[in-house]
Design a protein around this motif. Structure first.
Motif, PDB file in Angstrom:
ATOM      1  N   VAL A  70       1.121   8.388  -2.650  1.00 21.71           N
ATOM      2  CA  VAL A  70       0.626   8.920  -1.956  1.00 21.71           C
ATOM      3  C   VAL A  70       0.621  10.207  -2.400  1.00 21.71           C
ATOM      4  N   PRO A  71       0.845  11.527  -1.752  1.00 20.62           N
ATOM      5  CA  PRO A  71       0.285  12.912  -1.522  1.00 20.62           C
ATOM      6  C   PRO A  71       2.109  13.113  -2.154  1.00 20.62           C
ATOM      7  N   TYR A  72       1.558  14.394  -3.428  1.00 19.35           N
ATOM      8  CA  TYR A  72       3.227  14.839  -3.685  1.00 19.35           C
ATOM      9  C   TYR A  72       3.415  16.021  -2.647  1.00 19.35           C
ATOM     10  N   GLN A  73       4.752  16.585  -2.062  1.00 14.59           N
ATOM     11  CA  GLN A  73       4.747  17.558  -1.999  1.00 14.59           C
ATOM     12  C   GLN A  73       3.901  18.707  -1.989  1.00 14.59           C
ATOM     13  N   ASP A  74       3.974  18.689  -3.901  1.00 14.58           N
ATOM     14  CA  ASP A  74       3.270  20.384  -3.747  1.00 14.58           C
ATOM     15  C   ASP A  74       1.773  20.535  -4.009  1.00 14.58           C
ATOM     16  N   GLU A  75       1.345  19.047  -3.199  1.00 12.00           N
ATOM     17  CA  GLU A  75      -0.455  19.076  -2.988  1.00 12.00           C
ATOM     18  C   GLU A  75      -0.835  19.456  -1.873  1.00 12.00           C
ATOM     19  N   LEU A  76       0.541  19.280  -1.292  1.00  8.75           N
ATOM     20  CA  LEU A  76      -0.522  19.932   1.025  1.00  8.75           C
ATOM     21  C   LEU A  76      -0.141  20.729   0.698  1.00  8.75           C
ATOM     22  N   ASN A  77      -1.281  20.431   1.572  1.00 13.19           N
ATOM     23  CA  ASN A  77      -1.921  22.025   1.950  1.00 13.19           C
ATOM     24  C   ASN A  77      -1.485  22.852   3.937  1.00 13.19           C
ATOM     25  N   LEU A  78      -0.251  22.777   4.210  1.00 15.57           N
ATOM     26  CA  LEU A  78       0.521  22.540   5.291  1.00 15.57           C
ATOM     27  C   LEU A  78       0.224  23.835   6.054  1.00 15.57           C
ATOM     28  N   ASP A  79      -0.180  23.731   7.093  1.00 12.75           N
ATOM     29  CA  ASP A  79       0.097  24.784   7.657  1.00 12.75           C
ATOM     30  C   ASP A  79       0.920  25.222   8.958  1.00 12.75           C
ATOM     31  N   PRO A  80       1.855  26.352   9.241  1.00 13.29           N
ATOM     32  CA  PRO A  80       3.075  26.382   9.164  1.00 13.29           C
ATOM     33  C   PRO A  80       2.842  26.726  11.115  1.00 13.29           C
ATOM     34  N   LEU A  81       1.547  26.644  11.614  1.00 14.03           N
ATOM     35  CA  LEU A  81       0.915  27.406  12.679  1.00 14.03           C
ATOM     36  C   LEU A  81       0.476  25.890  13.206  1.00 14.03           C
ATOM     37  N   SER A  82       0.379  24.584  12.688  1.00 20.06           N
ATOM     38  CA  SER A  82      -0.306  23.690  13.076  1.00 20.06           C
ATOM     39  C   SER A  82       0.498  22.873  13.556  1.00 20.06           C
ATOM     40  N   ASP A  83      -0.316  22.187  15.018  1.00 16.67           N
ATOM     41  CA  ASP A  83       0.294  21.468  16.367  1.00 16.67           C
ATOM     42  C   ASP A  83       1.916  20.329  15.399  1.00 16.67           C
ATOM     43  N   TYR A  84       1.411  20.206  14.449  1.00 12.00           N
ATOM     44  CA  TYR A  84       2.477  18.535  14.138  1.00 12.00           C
ATOM     45  C   TYR A  84       1.518  18.096  13.196  1.00 12.00           C
ATOM     46  N   VAL A  85       1.797  17.581  11.982  1.00 16.20           N
ATOM     47  CA  VAL A  85       1.716  17.057  11.030  1.00 16.20           C
ATOM     48  C   VAL A  85       1.611  15.469  11.244  1.00 16.20           C
ATOM     49  N   HIS A  86       0.126  14.285  11.249  1.00 17.88           N
ATOM     50  CA  HIS A  86       0.536  13.189  11.303  1.00 17.88           C
ATOM     51  C   HIS A  86       0.436  12.381   9.777  1.00 17.88           C
ATOM     52  N   PHE A  87       1.641  11.565   8.994  1.00 16.79           N
ATOM     53  CA  PHE A  87       1.585  11.179   8.195  1.00 16.79           C
ATOM     54  C   PHE A  87       1.600   9.649   8.222  1.00 16.79           C
ATOM     55  N   THR A  88       1.388   8.771   7.291  1.00 16.67           N
ATOM     56  CA  THR A  88       1.342   7.369   7.695  1.00 16.67           C
ATOM     57  C   THR A  88       1.805   6.771   6.383  1.00 16.67           C
ATOM     58  N   GLY A  89       3.217   6.508   7.255  1.00 13.76           N
ATOM     59  CA  GLY A  89       4.896   6.174   5.785  1.00 13.76           C
ATOM     60  C   GLY A  89       4.341   4.683   4.671  1.00 13.76           C
ATOM     61  N   ASN A  90       4.063   3.731   5.158  1.00 10.60           N
ATOM     62  CA  ASN A  90       3.704   2.797   4.622  1.00 10.60           C
ATOM     63  C   ASN A  90       1.534   2.178   4.699  1.00 10.60           C
ATOM     64  N   ASN A  91       1.568   2.062   3.118  1.00 12.37           N
ATOM     65  CA  ASN A  91       0.274   2.064   3.893  1.00 12.37           C
ATOM     66  C   ASN A  91      -0.790   0.609   2.966  1.00 12.37           C
ATOM     67  N   THR A  92      -0.949  -0.261   4.638  1.00 13.69           N
ATOM     68  CA  THR A  92       0.173  -1.663   4.828  1.00 13.69           C
ATOM     69  C   THR A  92      -1.137  -2.451   3.629  1.00 13.69           C
ATOM     70  N   ILE A  93      -2.593  -1.211   3.101  1.00 14.84           N
ATOM     71  CA  ILE A  93      -3.768  -2.536   2.835  1.00 14.84           C
ATOM     72  C   ILE A  93      -3.404  -1.965   1.705  1.00 14.84           C
ATOM     73  N   ILE A  94      -3.031  -0.815   0.793  1.00 20.18           N
ATOM     74  CA  ILE A  94      -3.601  -0.563  -0.310  1.00 20.18           C
ATOM     75  C   ILE A  94      -2.099  -0.893  -0.885  1.00 20.18           C
ATOM     76  N   GLY A  95      -1.458  -0.677  -0.025  1.00 14.17           N
ATOM     77  CA  GLY A  95       0.968  -1.060  -0.933  1.00 14.17           C
ATOM     78  C   GLY A  95       1.178  -0.066  -1.561  1.00 14.17           C
ATOM     79  N   THR A  96       0.966   0.783  -0.778  1.00 17.91           N
ATOM     80  CA  THR A  96       1.971   2.291  -1.106  1.00 17.91           C
ATOM     81  C   THR A  96       2.659   2.660   0.168  1.00 17.91           C
ATOM     82  N   GLU A  97       3.839   3.254  -0.488  1.00 18.78           N
ATOM     83  CA  GLU A  97       4.921   3.583   0.415  1.00 18.78           C
ATOM     84  C   GLU A  97       5.065   5.257   0.391  1.00 18.78           C
TER      85      GLU A  97
END
Ligand SMILES: *Cc1c(COP(=O)(O)O)cnc(C)c1O
Length: 359
Positions: free
Chosen positions: A129-156
């Motif tokens: 999954v991406p590392y925190q410092d790779e995220l380009n998050l906009d502090p003005l966005s309405d929300y951030v969506h992520f997927t806690g566990n990636n069922t098909i690929i097998g990462t969490e």
């Protein structure tokens, strides 16, 4: 022969839950008819839904300023429902793309409004999954969506991404209640029931009350979180039986010792399997070790022919549904909350024997 079901979802349910449901299926205790024949407005059904809700609150420590809803349309409907309700006029959302379902969530959300990619590991085949410092998050966005566990690929995700003051929206379909959750870090959580919570047909949604104010009046009622929250999961006929099974599963988790205990057991099961992978040159784990899923363990054999042989032989030994998702190939062993440790040990023994005879 004991059958161990490694299916990714619908998945193994606790035997005791299935037995209780079977015992009470025809005649619900104290009522005499089946739950499936009863009005959703009846006291019996309303009490059943309320107690599922209460049990979830106490199991996961969900405070009163969160609504708990049981909705239909699967986790997949939430891909579009979340943006329909949570995007503000002229606003935009950030999505983190860490696997196949995350991609589907993005695609549907982009049909609804201005939804951007704030991080993706697709160019690395989603092996982490991406590392925190790779995220380009906009502090003005309405929300951030992520997927806690990636069922098909097998990462969490080892822990949630840090989104500051921006509400976090999470698809936790395949790892909900597999470990403790600090719900205060989330604005909205959704999870289809058929992996860790029960049978297909119901999606649990946890939403912080202040976000309900964003749902526009113009939304159709069945797609409006505020309307659905107000009606207490009974705006229309809810999937009573699926909610009932979910309630039994939540009680079962509590009886096992709660989320801390689930986490220990899941860690333990996954470790046994990953140790076997790490000790072998024959099997190769798909995910990078730091982001490996404790729910879906994915790996490959030296070639597709051996993989086909592996799943076929495993099936005759009672180890079923090990074939990886068609988009990834290889082998996937899904070992959610209700999957027994004995099944993991049986798989590890089978793997050793298969390697000895085919390696
Ligand atoms: C299974 C799954 C879904 C899809 O769930 P449905 O209830 O079939 O819509 C979405 N997200 C994740 C992470 C899943 O594992």
């Amino acid at each position: 022969m004991t059958i161990y079901n490694f299916a990714a979802g619908p998945a193994t349910l606790p035997d005791s839950v299935l037995e209780e449901a079977q015992r009470d299926l025809v005649s619900f205790p104290g009522v005499g008819t089946s739950l499936m024949e009863m009005s959703h407005r009846s006291k019996t059904v309303q009490d059943m839904i309320q107690s599922a809700e209460d049990d979830i609150r106490s199991l996961a420590g969900i405070p009163d300023d969160y609504h708990i809803m049981f909705l239909q349309g699967g986790a997949s409907l939430q891909f579009s429902m979340a943006p329909m309700n949570l995007l503000t006029p002229g606003g935009h959302a950030d999505h983190i793309v860490s696997g196949s379902f995350a991609k589907l969530a993005l695609q549907d959300a982009q049909k609804v409004g201005d939804v951007r990619v704030a991080g993706s590991t697709e160019d690395q085949d989603f092996v982490r999954v991406p590392y925190q410092d790779e995220l380009n998050l906009d502090p003005l966005s309405d929300y951030v969506h992520f997927t806690g566990n990636n069922t098909i690929i097998g990462t969490e995700w080892p822990t949630e991404p840090d989104t500051g003051d921006v509400p976090l929206v999470a698809d936790l379909s395949s790892n909900i209640f597999s470990k403790p959750i600090d719900i205060t870090r989330y604005g909205l959580v959704y999870a289809g029931a058929q992996k860790n919570l029960g049978a297909a047909g119901v999606t649990m949604v946890l939403i912080r009350d202040d976000l309900l104010a964003r749902s526009a009046e113009s939304l159709p009622s069945m797609l409006n979180y505020a309307t659905l929250a107000k009606s207490h999961s009974a705006h229309n006929t809810p999937p009573v039986f699926s909610i009932y099974i979910l309630g039994l599963v939540v009680k079962w988790i509590a009886a096992q010792g709660g989320l801390e205990q689930m986490s220990r057991q899941n860690e333990d099961k996954a470790q046994v399997l990953y140790e076997a992978l790490d000790a072998s040159e024959f099997y190769r784990g798909h995910a990078l070790p730091e982001h490996r899923s404790r729910m879906n363990v994915t790996f490959r054999l030296p070639n597709p022919e051996l993989e086909a042989q592996f799943t076929a032989d495993a099936t005759t030994e009672g180890l079923v549904e090990l074939k990886g998702h068609r988009s990834v190939g290889g082998i996937r062993a899904s070992i959610y909350n209700a999957f027994p440790k004995d099944g993991v040990s049986a798989l590890v023994s089978f793997m050793k024997e298969f390697e000895r005879t085919h390696g």
